[in-house]
Design an enzyme around this catalytic site. Structure first.
Site, PDB file in Angstrom:
ATOM      1  N   ASP A 115     -44.276  46.941  10.893  1.00 20.60           N
ATOM      2  CA  ASP A 115     -44.957  47.520  12.063  1.00 20.60           C
ATOM      3  C   ASP A 115     -46.468  47.508  11.868  1.00 20.60           C
ATOM      4  OD1 ASP A 115     -42.424  48.249  12.918  1.00 20.60           O
ATOM      5  OD2 ASP A 115     -42.588  50.258  12.036  1.00 20.60           O
TER       6      ASP A 115
HETATM    7  N1  URA Z   1     -38.908  50.069   8.911  1.00 17.48           N
HETATM    8  C1  URA Z   1     -39.825  50.594   9.738  1.00 17.48           C
HETATM    9  O1  URA Z   1     -39.583  51.611  10.360  1.00 17.48           O
HETATM   10  N2  URA Z   1     -41.001  49.958   9.875  1.00 17.48           N
HETATM   11  C2  URA Z   1     -41.329  48.836   9.194  1.00 17.48           C
HETATM   12  O2  URA Z   1     -42.434  48.315   9.344  1.00 17.48           O
HETATM   13  C3  URA Z   1     -40.368  48.321   8.322  1.00 17.48           C
HETATM   14  C4  URA Z   1     -39.167  48.953   8.203  1.00 17.48           C
END
Ligand code: URA
Length: 248
Positions: A115
């Site tokens: 993310d």
């Molecule tokens: N899980 C999440 O919530 N975000 C990420 O970036 C990777 C795994």
């Protein structure tokens, strides 16, 4: 700082032999020049010469008679993704991208996704086959995260994370979960659902404040600073390939 690289080469151009050797782990380009000068390197059966370029897709390169074994046109980077960078090649909103943090040529793509507000290890490569294997759920490659959460998780919350959590897209698979510190959970999952760790932690009552990916299969790096990248070593690449070979 990341190693310097020549960013001017197009993907189809023949590559300098010393660069090919350096890329697959034979040492610095200077060391690789010495190998070539010593007559230890052959290209398609002929002793190589300094300055020679090779067609990376088809050339058979040997050192001391042994094929170098890794396709020299393929590159593998590990990046420590900082917060505030998107995991795409192009962003319609013109935000900084992970691809913008590594060399332009050859063109590479992120392996899976972190993310915008997640930090940590991310692979980028032009090896489509490895990308497929590392991201396809059937290969079940482990990804380890450290999550700083809003309040100290109870044993029951950790147990729930381990056993599986009901999310709006179904139950999560069993995971490894342990407490690293008062508000810090280490969570290892092998699925790759959207915002999975954040949703799992929120579902057990502990929304995530900070999320860092600390391991991809066998790959770890505690030295790499946020925003920096490096090429995988030959051993790291072999271990990753081994993990996806074993999970078939
Ligand atoms: N899980 C999440 O919530 N975000 C990420 O970036 C990777 C795994």
């Amino acid at each position: 700082m990341p190693p310097s690289t020549e960013n001017t080469q197009s993907a189809d151009e023949p590559l300098r032999l010393q660069k090919v050797l350096a890329r697959v782990g034979f040492g610095s380009r200077r060391v690789c020049d010495d190998l070539i000068a010593a007559g230890r390197v052959k290209v398609d059966g002929e002793v190589a010469v300094l300055g020679q370029r090779v067609d990376a897709e088809i050339a058979v390169v040997t050192v001391d008679g042994m094929p170098i074994g890794v396709r020299p046109d393929l590159v593998y980077y590990v990046l420590n993704k900082p917060i505030g960078v998107v995991t795409t090649a192009d962003d319609p909103q013109d935000r900084p991208t992970v691809v913008g943090l590594v060399p332009d040529e050859p063109r590479v793509f992120p392996v899976g996704r972190l993310d915008f507000d997640t930090e940590g290890l991310l692979l980028l490569t032009n090896d489509g086959e490895l990308t497929h294997r590392l991201t396809h759920p059937s290969f079940g490659v482990e990804k380890e995260y450290v999550a700083v959460v809003e309040s100290e998780p109870s044993r029951a919350a950790l147990r729930q994370l381990r056993e599986g959590v009901e999310l709006d897209d179904g139950m999560t698979a069993p995971a490894k979960a342990s407490l690293v510190d008062d508000r810090m959970i280490r969570l290892t999952i092998h699925e790759g659902r959207n915002r999975q760790v954040r949703r799992m932690c929120a579902a057990v009552g502990h929304p995530v404040e900070r999320l860092i990916r600390t391991r991809i299969g066998p790959l770890v790096d505690r030295q790499l600073s946020p925003g920096d990248w490096r090429e995988l070593t030959v051993d790291e690449l072999r271990s990753l390939q081994q993990v996806v070979a074993d999970h078939r």
